[in-house]
Design an enzyme around this catalytic site. Structure first.
Site, PDB file in Angstrom:
ATOM      1  N   GLN A 245       0.835  -1.189   0.000  1.00  0.00           N
ATOM      2  CA  GLN A 245       0.000   0.000   0.000  1.00  0.00           C
ATOM      3  C   GLN A 245       0.874   1.245   0.000  1.00  0.00           C
ATOM      4  O   GLN A 245       2.090   1.177   0.182  1.00  0.00           O
ATOM      5  CB  GLN A 245      -0.900   0.014   1.239  1.00  0.00           C
ATOM      6  CG  GLN A 245      -0.124  -0.012   2.548  1.00  0.00           C
ATOM      7  CD  GLN A 245      -0.943  -0.428   3.741  1.00  0.00           C
ATOM      8  OE1 GLN A 245      -2.159  -0.457   3.699  1.00  0.00           O
ATOM      9  NE2 GLN A 245      -0.276  -0.756   4.833  1.00  0.00           N
ATOM     10  N   HIS A 275     -11.057   5.078  18.730  1.00  0.00           N
ATOM     11  CA  HIS A 275     -10.344   3.979  19.374  1.00  0.00           C
ATOM     12  C   HIS A 275     -10.871   3.654  20.766  1.00  0.00           C
ATOM     13  O   HIS A 275     -10.808   2.499  21.197  1.00  0.00           O
ATOM     14  CB  HIS A 275      -8.843   4.275  19.402  1.00  0.00           C
ATOM     15  CG  HIS A 275      -8.217   4.249  18.037  1.00  0.00           C
ATOM     16  ND1 HIS A 275      -7.943   5.378  17.320  1.00  0.00           N
ATOM     17  CD2 HIS A 275      -7.861   3.193  17.248  1.00  0.00           C
ATOM     18  CE1 HIS A 275      -7.421   5.045  16.149  1.00  0.00           C
ATOM     19  NE2 HIS A 275      -7.356   3.733  16.079  1.00  0.00           N
ATOM     20  N   ASP A 299      -1.255   1.052  13.220  1.00  0.00           N
ATOM     21  CA  ASP A 299      -0.794   2.361  13.691  1.00  0.00           C
ATOM     22  C   ASP A 299      -0.522   2.376  15.191  1.00  0.00           C
ATOM     23  O   ASP A 299       0.050   3.328  15.718  1.00  0.00           O
ATOM     24  CB  ASP A 299      -1.809   3.448  13.336  1.00  0.00           C
ATOM     25  CG  ASP A 299      -3.227   3.101  13.757  1.00  0.00           C
ATOM     26  OD1 ASP A 299      -3.398   2.510  14.831  1.00  0.00           O
ATOM     27  OD2 ASP A 299      -4.169   3.413  12.994  1.00  0.00           O
ATOM     28  N   ASP A 319      -0.846  -7.407  11.561  1.00  0.00           N
ATOM     29  CA  ASP A 319      -0.996  -6.442  10.473  1.00  0.00           C
ATOM     30  C   ASP A 319      -0.177  -6.924   9.293  1.00  0.00           C
ATOM     31  O   ASP A 319       0.993  -7.283   9.442  1.00  0.00           O
ATOM     32  CB  ASP A 319      -0.536  -5.055  10.908  1.00  0.00           C
ATOM     33  CG  ASP A 319      -0.955  -3.973   9.932  1.00  0.00           C
ATOM     34  OD1 ASP A 319      -1.925  -3.252  10.215  1.00  0.00           O
ATOM     35  OD2 ASP A 319      -0.307  -3.853   8.868  1.00  0.00           O
ATOM     36  N   ASP A 353      -1.249 -11.978   6.848  1.00  0.00           N
ATOM     37  CA  ASP A 353      -2.653 -11.827   6.475  1.00  0.00           C
ATOM     38  C   ASP A 353      -3.529 -12.324   7.624  1.00  0.00           C
ATOM     39  O   ASP A 353      -3.290 -13.413   8.176  1.00  0.00           O
ATOM     40  CB  ASP A 353      -2.937 -12.615   5.205  1.00  0.00           C
ATOM     41  CG  ASP A 353      -4.405 -12.600   4.828  1.00  0.00           C
ATOM     42  OD1 ASP A 353      -4.847 -11.604   4.242  1.00  0.00           O
ATOM     43  OD2 ASP A 353      -5.109 -13.581   5.150  1.00  0.00           O
ATOM     44  N   ALA A 354      -4.550 -11.543   8.007  1.00  0.00           N
ATOM     45  CA  ALA A 354      -5.380 -11.878   9.164  1.00  0.00           C
ATOM     46  C   ALA A 354      -6.128 -13.196   8.971  1.00  0.00           C
ATOM     47  O   ALA A 354      -6.285 -13.974   9.922  1.00  0.00           O
ATOM     48  CB  ALA A 354      -6.374 -10.747   9.436  1.00  0.00           C
ATOM     49  N   ASP A 371      -9.883  -4.311  13.416  1.00  0.00           N
ATOM     50  CA  ASP A 371      -9.788  -2.915  12.988  1.00  0.00           C
ATOM     51  C   ASP A 371      -9.121  -2.870  11.618  1.00  0.00           C
ATOM     52  O   ASP A 371      -7.973  -2.464  11.469  1.00  0.00           O
ATOM     53  CB  ASP A 371      -8.977  -2.112  14.024  1.00  0.00           C
ATOM     54  CG  ASP A 371      -8.919  -0.630  13.694  1.00  0.00           C
ATOM     55  OD1 ASP A 371      -9.786  -0.149  12.945  1.00  0.00           O
ATOM     56  OD2 ASP A 371      -7.990   0.044  14.191  1.00  0.00           O
TER      57      ASP A 371
END
Length: 513
Positions: A245, A275, A299, A319, A353-354, A371
């Site tokens: 990305q 959050h 993040d 992530d 990868d989730a 999230d």
């Protein structure tokens, strides 16, 4: 012409066909990546660019019939054309997006894709006919040129995926590939110089194009950064194209914003609202906090909220992009916000990868926080399916709690309620929350558990800036314009891997926002 000279020239043609095919496939996937970043919806953009490129190749193959003389000179100028057009494509697209009316960027990208595809389609038949003209049989020349073409296509795709895009970015990649096109053309100029009536002109133009594109490779990113600055409201402080990305951080008058592929992820002015709702109701609903799983959230802001709990055990943050978590650990714009949460000894970072993580994960979690970016393409859609939520359920303690960020029930109510229905289809009971996040507008969450959650009975920690126990029940009330009654509507079907209806619903819902 001696036999040895003929063999050397025919080999030059085969090598050239392989190299230009590598360049052709790189340009093809480059245009898809540009479309995905600038226009969104990666599957749609890759489909359109590949279709247009192949259509262009078909048009080019037809046009090649009209080229009957000066085959080598024609090939050289075709390569020059591909080099100049393809080389400046990414840089100019950023400029068009920044300064011209909406929709012009798509027209520009699709036009360039069709044009480069057409030029690519012209060159291969010319090379086949030239090899045949040298003395190679038509059957052998076609077979060898096409073999070089197809083999080169595989190499080009792998080079773009694993080398060019991650390490050079989109703008520099376009110039580097274009330089190869020009270099191949110049090589052919010298290999066939005895056949070229204007050898010096061909060579001089090629050298000039090399100089122009070299300058583009050296300074193009700086110009593109200037154009990209126009795409964002605030000054760009950090920009990195990763393997997955484009990460952009902006800052203006104390407000830091994170964008992924051009989509706003948070504003520091109000991210605490987002959050706190994501974390604290879920933690309050869970019986224990020994094992917490965060899917997404690279993040580190959700982890910051988790670290407020004294009984917190281990936090596993999953992530996909290692560059995102590294930026969250090292860039002061993020560390100032996340309080260096990702360096805390309670936190384990997994860059995976989730979906794949849940397939292979062991044991159960007391809290699962999902999230993830909105489901605006196929790769993200799978993380909003019944199959994915079933995997999450299978790793959730019987007295645990899970929450999912579920886009906006104001702007995209059918998307929100589809996510809710999909979680229910996975065997979990849901509670619906929403709040006003000024930088986003009205935003929704789905709180879930095996046994159901009494929101009014939850007790929240005091270390919050926005959320209180008294406020929490009000977040469960939806107005008529948020279509709360759609929850029981027959038109809402679960989103699955086999029937990924959420993508179409998402596109329709966000079309005018």
């Amino acid at each position: 012409m001696t036999e040895q000279h003929s063999i050397r020239q025919s080999r030059s043609i085969y090598y050239a066909s392989g190299i230009v095919s590598i360049c052709g496939i790189i340009f093809e996937v480059l245009f898809g990546a540009l479309g995905s970043y600038i226009l969104g919806d990666g599957v749609k953009q890759y489909t359109l660019t590949i279709s247009l490129f192949l259509t262009g190749m078909g048009i080019g193959a037809y046009i090649s019939e009209k080229v009957t003389r000066r085959l080598i000179a024609s090939f050289i100028w075709i390569e020059y054309g591909i080099g100049i057009i393809g080389g400046f494509s990414a840089l100019l697209l950023f400029g068009v997006t920044a300064y011209l009316p909406e929709g012009t960027d798509a027209l520009f990208l699709y036009s360039v894709t069709l044009l480069v595809g057409t030029l690519t389609g012209v060159e291969l038949p010319i090379l086949i006919r030239k090899a045949n003209e040298i003395g190679v049989s038509l059957q052998k020349s076609a077979a060898k040129v096409l073999f070089s073409d197809y083999a080169g296509g595989l190499i080009g795709g792998l080079l773009f995926l694993f080398l060019l895009r991650p390490y050079f970015g989109l703008v520099k990649t376009s110039f580097l590939v274009a330089l190869i096109n020009i270099a191949v053309a110049l090589w052919i100029v010298f290999q066939f110089r005895s056949e070229l009536k204007q050898f010096k002109l061909h060579a001089a133009c090629g050298i000039a194009f090399l100089g122009i594109l070299t300058a583009g490779a050296l300074f193009g990113e700086e110009a593109a950064f200037h154009f990209e600055q126009k795409l964002y409201k605030d000054p760009v402080m950090f920009s990195e194209q990763t393997a997955y990305q484009k990460i952009v951080l902006t800052r203006e008058q104390g407000d830091t914003r994170l964008y992924l592929d051009g989509q706003l992820q948070f504003s520091s002015s109000d991210e605490h609202r987002y959050h706190e709702i994501l974390v604290h109701p879920t933690m309050a609903a869970a019986a224990r906090h020994e094992r917490v799983l965060v899917l997404g959230g690279g993040d580190g802001l959700a982890v910051r909220e988790l670290l407020k709990y004294q009984d917190l055990g281990r936090v596993t943050l999953v992530d996909l992009d290692p560059a995102m978590t590294e930026t969250a650990r090292t860039n002061h714009l993020l560390t100032d916000l996340n309080k260096r949460s990702l360096d805390d000894p309670h936190v384990d970072i997994v860059n995976q990868d989730a979906f794949q993580f849940l397939e292979k994960a062991d044991g159960f979690y007391d809290v699962i926080i999902i999230d993830l970016p909105d489901p605006n393409n196929e790769s993200l859609n799978k993380l909003y399916t019944q199959e994915f939520y079933s995997l999450a359920r299978n790793h959730l303690q019987a007295d645990g709690a899970m929450i999912v960020q579920a886009t906006s029930p104001v702007f995209a109510p059918q998307v929100y309620w589809t996510i809710d229905r999909t979680i229910q289809a996975a065997g979990l009971k849901t509670e619906n929350l929403h709040a006003d996040i000024p930088s986003f507008g009205g935003w929704g969450y789905v709180l879930a558990s095996r046994e159901g959650i009494d929101v009014e009975g939850l007790s929240l920690i005091k270390d919050t800036r926005y959320l209180t126990a008294d406020l929490l029940p009000a977040l469960t009330k939806f107005g008529k314009d948020e279509d709360a009654e759609m929850e029981d509507g027959a038109q809402i079907e679960p989103n699955t891997l086999i029937r990924p209806n959420l993508i179409e619903v998402y596109e329709k819902s966000w079309r005018y926002y």
